[in-house]
Scaffold this active site. Structure first.
Site, PDB file in Angstrom:
ATOM      1  N   ARG A  77      11.526   1.498   4.485  1.00 22.72           N
ATOM      2  CA  ARG A  77      11.254   2.084   5.450  1.00 22.72           C
ATOM      3  C   ARG A  77      11.923   3.529   4.383  1.00 22.72           C
ATOM      4  O   ARG A  77      11.105   5.170   4.583  1.00 22.72           O
ATOM      5  CB  ARG A  77      12.499   2.196   6.811  1.00 22.72           C
ATOM      6  CG  ARG A  77      11.685   1.832   7.483  1.00 22.72           C
ATOM      7  CD  ARG A  77      11.042  -0.143   7.414  1.00 22.72           C
ATOM      8  NE  ARG A  77      12.866  -0.678   7.001  1.00 22.72           N
ATOM      9  CZ  ARG A  77      13.035  -1.812   6.784  1.00 22.72           C
ATOM     10  NH1 ARG A  77      12.005  -2.740   6.444  1.00 22.72           N
ATOM     11  NH2 ARG A  77      13.799  -2.453   7.208  1.00 22.72           N
ATOM     12  N   THR A  82      15.808   3.817  11.289  1.00 23.41           N
ATOM     13  CA  THR A  82      14.746   4.451  10.471  1.00 23.41           C
ATOM     14  C   THR A  82      13.869   4.602  10.572  1.00 23.41           C
ATOM     15  O   THR A  82      12.760   5.079  10.188  1.00 23.41           O
ATOM     16  CB  THR A  82      15.162   3.456   9.240  1.00 23.41           C
ATOM     17  OG1 THR A  82      16.443   3.503   8.628  1.00 23.41           O
ATOM     18  CG2 THR A  82      14.994   4.790   7.756  1.00 23.41           C
ATOM     19  N   THR A 114      20.718   5.722   6.868  1.00 23.46           N
ATOM     20  CA  THR A 114      20.387   5.617   5.718  1.00 23.46           C
ATOM     21  C   THR A 114      19.996   6.686   5.688  1.00 23.46           C
ATOM     22  O   THR A 114      19.734   7.828   5.853  1.00 23.46           O
ATOM     23  CB  THR A 114      18.901   4.703   5.700  1.00 23.46           C
ATOM     24  OG1 THR A 114      17.925   5.435   6.126  1.00 23.46           O
ATOM     25  CG2 THR A 114      19.885   3.215   6.841  1.00 23.46           C
TER      26      THR A 114
END
Lengths: 241, 241
Positions: free
Chosen positions: A51, A87, A125
């Site tokens: 991702r 994410t 993230t």
């Protein structure tokens, strides 16, 4: 009490985080026997393209893969869709575009749980931060986001890679705690565990401020919606209505 | 190493046992990142009619429900089907009748792991024992089954009901251990945990003889078949071949 809705779960991102989410759904369900639990259809697909790479424009058709998975879960009978990966919510528009059933956002539910704070730290993230999904939602809720700097985000990505590779040991937890405490030292009144790998190494007992676990919040919201304790109608898509 | 086969899981019987099975699949997978893990499609359906009641002729269409779930998993892309519930294997013929992909039996895999013993104890539900699926397979393998008596089976059913209601505490574990040790005192050289609730309260460290956990064995077999380390061809159904 019997469950009303069948829950579709876009999972496998990461695998341990999905199992952790499922365990928390079970724990959040008032149940005296199997039959009281929520029916879940889980596409545990660890092969969804990375991702963060997709968000940063480095390739991979994550959005198209997630949309196809969601559509298949709906066809199999899911009445609502959840995704225990923060994410991947950067691709929520791709997913919702193919759905006629509601998608419950981990971002929206988590931000709603932060309304009482003026400033919250955000552990997430690199892709999640780059997408802006969390700070946009926090800003709309009038909550200031205390963000990691580039070095902290690089350190965070190494820790999540370790967790995904099977190391959820105390050393990884200690390093994750240092990242959380750095945000507290810069004014965060609470810290969002905005990645479902985080609760695998960090729990409330380790922090002096509230840890807002997106996994726990999504699990509790999932049960509440599935059992009809919370109303999903305001989330319903209009395309087939 | 990349996974070859997508695994369909007939789950939710019980819910905690399914999560335990998934965690053991992840632990059994040699993985350095998400992408190395096995793709699983899980129908976590705690609303499957009570299996023991169906076996004892007290009602419920468990076989038809399981067959429909299995067919849908196959249609969604599952290349093989597993079911982390021993008792439900009494309905394996109903499931296999609708499948064109292999069904990996927890009973067959567990009995194969008992070949080195002359006599093994069998902890299982009343329905599982009544169906004869385990003692038939053990007998065919030349292994003598040491069975619980009626009072022990009644006690076992109360313990699994407690576990399904959320009590996996040490007292339940102690009582389960007493049932296992009773089989050992009657000649069992090992004890089959022939119900996926058992490993939630009983582990190898508590017993003086080998504990043959059907959950662990099915998890390891699932990974081995999915990654092509073990050959599934001999299990393939013939209907569409």
């Amino acid at each position: 009490m019997s469950a009303v809705l069948t829950v579709g779960v876009l999972g496998g991102m990461g695998p341990d985080a999905t199992v952790d989410f499922m365990a928390k759904v079970l724990a959040a369900t008032p149940a005296g026997s199997d039959q009281d639990h929520v029916h879940m259809l889980i596409d545990h697909n660890p092969h969804v393209p990375d991702r963060t790479r997709a968000i940063l424009g480095k390739g991979g058709e994550a959005g198209a893969v997630l949309a196809q998975m969601a559509k298949q879960l709906q066809q199999a009978g899911a009445d609502m869709i959840v995704m225990p990966c923060n994410t991947a919510h950067a691709f929520q528009p791709d997913i919702e575009a193919v759905l006629d059933v509601p998608f419950v956002s981990i971002i929206d539910e988590t931000v709603a749980a932060c309304a009482a704070f003026e400033a919250v730290g955000l552990l997430a993230t690199k892709g999640c931060l780059a997408s802006g999904i969390y700070d946009n939602a926090l800003s709309a809720a009038g909550v200031r986001a205390v963000m990691p700097d580039d070095a902290e985000t690089t350190a965070f990505m190494k820790l999540t890679a370790s967790i995904k590779a099977g190391d959820s040991g105390p050393e990884v937890g200690t390093r994750m705690l240092q990242l959380a405490n750095a945000l507290v030292s810069r004014g965060a009144q609470a810290v969002i565990a905005g990645c479902t790998e985080i609760p695998l190494v960090l729990d409330q007992s380790m922090l002096d401020v509230p840890l807002v676990s997106s996994t726990d919040i999504l699990a509790e919201a999932t049960v509440a919606y599935a059992l009809g304790q919370k109303d999903l109608n305001h989330k319903r898509q209009g395309s087939m209505a």
